[in-house]
Scaffold this motif. Structure first.
Motif, mmCIF file in Angstrom:
data_model
loop_
_atom_site.group_PDB
_atom_site.id
_atom_site.type_symbol
_atom_site.label_atom_id
_atom_site.label_comp_id
_atom_site.label_asym_id
_atom_site.label_seq_id
_atom_site.Cartn_x
_atom_site.Cartn_y
_atom_site.Cartn_z
ATOM 1 N N GLY A 39 20.607 -17.405 29.056
ATOM 2 C CA GLY A 39 20.622 -17.636 30.499
ATOM 3 C C GLY A 39 20.828 -16.387 31.328
ATOM 4 O O GLY A 39 20.359 -16.317 32.473
ATOM 5 N N GLN A 40 21.537 -15.403 30.779
ATOM 6 C CA GLN A 40 21.810 -14.148 31.501
ATOM 7 C C GLN A 40 21.404 -12.964 30.637
ATOM 8 O O GLN A 40 22.256 -12.175 30.199
ATOM 9 C CB GLN A 40 23.301 -14.062 31.857
ATOM 10 C CG GLN A 40 23.824 -15.186 32.716
ATOM 11 C CD GLN A 40 23.302 -15.102 34.135
ATOM 12 O OE1 GLN A 40 22.944 -14.024 34.620
ATOM 13 N NE2 GLN A 40 23.254 -16.230 34.826
ATOM 14 N N PRO A 41 20.125 -12.806 30.347
ATOM 15 C CA PRO A 41 19.706 -11.772 29.389
ATOM 16 C C PRO A 41 20.040 -10.348 29.818
ATOM 17 O O PRO A 41 20.491 -9.542 29.001
ATOM 18 C CB PRO A 41 18.186 -11.980 29.284
ATOM 19 C CG PRO A 41 17.812 -12.712 30.530
ATOM 20 C CD PRO A 41 18.981 -13.578 30.867
ATOM 21 N N GLN A 42 19.847 -10.044 31.126
ATOM 22 C CA GLN A 42 20.125 -8.675 31.569
ATOM 23 C C GLN A 42 21.624 -8.384 31.558
ATOM 24 O O GLN A 42 22.070 -7.339 31.072
ATOM 25 C CB GLN A 42 19.564 -8.436 32.988
ATOM 26 C CG GLN A 42 18.070 -8.281 33.055
ATOM 27 C CD GLN A 42 17.359 -9.617 33.008
ATOM 28 O OE1 GLN A 42 17.869 -10.618 33.526
ATOM 29 N NE2 GLN A 42 16.195 -9.656 32.397
ATOM 30 N N VAL A 43 22.411 -9.309 32.080
ATOM 31 C CA VAL A 43 23.859 -9.105 32.154
ATOM 32 C C VAL A 43 24.466 -9.036 30.755
ATOM 33 O O VAL A 43 25.315 -8.175 30.474
ATOM 34 C CB VAL A 43 24.521 -10.232 32.975
ATOM 35 C CG1 VAL A 43 26.040 -10.119 32.916
ATOM 36 C CG2 VAL A 43 24.037 -10.188 34.417
ATOM 37 N N SER A 44 24.033 -9.936 29.854
ATOM 38 C CA SER A 44 24.585 -9.933 28.492
ATOM 39 C C SER A 44 24.205 -8.653 27.753
ATOM 40 O O SER A 44 25.026 -8.060 27.059
ATOM 41 C CB SER A 44 24.099 -11.157 27.719
ATOM 42 O OG SER A 44 22.691 -11.181 27.602
ATOM 43 N N LYS A 45 22.951 -8.209 27.921
ATOM 44 C CA LYS A 45 22.540 -6.959 27.274
ATOM 45 C C LYS A 45 23.349 -5.780 27.800
ATOM 46 O O LYS A 45 23.776 -4.910 27.030
ATOM 47 C CB LYS A 45 21.047 -6.711 27.504
ATOM 48 C CG LYS A 45 20.127 -7.507 26.600
ATOM 49 C CD LYS A 45 18.685 -7.056 26.784
ATOM 50 C CE LYS A 45 17.763 -7.755 25.804
ATOM 51 N NZ LYS A 45 16.357 -7.288 25.946
#
Length: 284
Positions: free
Chosen positions: A93-99
């Motif tokens: 759901g939050q690919p950029q933030v998690s990466k």
């Protein structure tokens, strides 16, 4: 002398951190073990456990640090079962933030294997260590560029051998087990099986993972004892190259740039704090 309740609780938390890392593509459980300061102890304990299972002697059984092993194991398994759905949803759901969060954590943790080598040793052997470090970083960078489409309903045989391969990341910092599953197209099916409690897949995956550990732990333990500096150099290079899998700025959604940078700083701060606290404990 038996460990204190605080030591047991601390090891459970460290195990949970390692378990959470194994759920995330791009971050290695071995890297987290290095960060929280139990990598070498866990490696030696695993090696002792393998010897105990093989020989079944009382002496070998007594050589295993059972309180440490059980506490870390409980933390890992608890995190994997309880948080698989949450972390999977967060990553999806939050690919950029998690990466960005994980990029900050892994980047900050690069200092751990380098510190274990020591600045004096790095300077003394720089002509050998630098090329090895750069080569491993390049190989890891290239390897993280390969991913496959999810495999629908993989056979249990495929799951078994995939687990054997992926578990190597548990004992090799810089190599992400979840990313290896992603590269084989098995990340989503395996994570789905964990979330849905598909016990046939879970049991086969666990058996494959244990088989891989038995095959790999003794080799790596010997490398750490006989070629400590070179092994840590290889690990550091793999960790650097693996940052490619966590790069969050390829497809940043407009309006999320600030949250990406905040997540990056939070990840780096978490690991830096753990390292600083660990260094103070060592000095005491």
């Amino acid at each position: 002398m038996p460990p204190s309740p605080l030591a047991i609780a601390t090891n459970i938390i460290k195990g949970a951190c390692i378990g959470m890392a194994e759920l995330v593509p791009g971050i290695s459980g071995g890297t987290v073990a290095l960060i929280v300061g139990i990598y070498e102890k866990a490696l030696h304990t695993g090696n002792a456990l393998i010897d105990a299972v093989r020989t079944r002697s009382r002496e070998a059984l007594r050589a295993v640090d059972w309180p440490f092993l059980i506490a870390v194991g409980v933390g890992m398994l608890g995190a994997i079962f309880l948080l698989s759905g949450v972390i999977h949803s967060f990553v999806e759901g939050q690919p950029q933030v998690s990466k960005a969060l994980f990029l900050g954590m892994v980047a900050a943790s690069l200092s751990v294997p380098l510190r274990m080598i020591g600045l004096a040793e790095i300077r003394r052997r720089s002509l050998v260590l630098a090329p090895v470090f750069l080569l491993c970083a390049a190989l890891s960078f290239l390897a993280t560029g390969f991913t496959s489409e999810p495999v629908d309903n993989p056979s249990l045989i495929v799951v078994f051998f995939a687990a054997m391969i992926a578990v190597c990341a548990l004992v090799l910092p810089g190599l992400s087990g979840s990313f290896l599953l992603l590269a084989m197209g098995l990340y989503q099916p395996v994570m789905g099986s964990l979330s849905d409690r598909e016990w046939s897949v879970i049991v086969v995956f666990a058996l494959g993972a244990m088989t891989g550990l038995v095959a790999f732990v003794k080799v790596l333990d010997k490398m750490m004892r006989d070629h400590h500096t070179m092994t840590l150099t290889v690990m550091a290079g793999l960790m650097l190259g693996s940052l490619r899998a966590l790069w969050p700025w390829e497809t940043v959604v407009p309006g999320t740039e600030l949250s990406v940078w905040i997540a990056l700083l939070i990840g780096a701060s978490i690991v830096t704090t753990i390292i600083v606290v660990g260094n103070k404990k060592e000095k005491q």
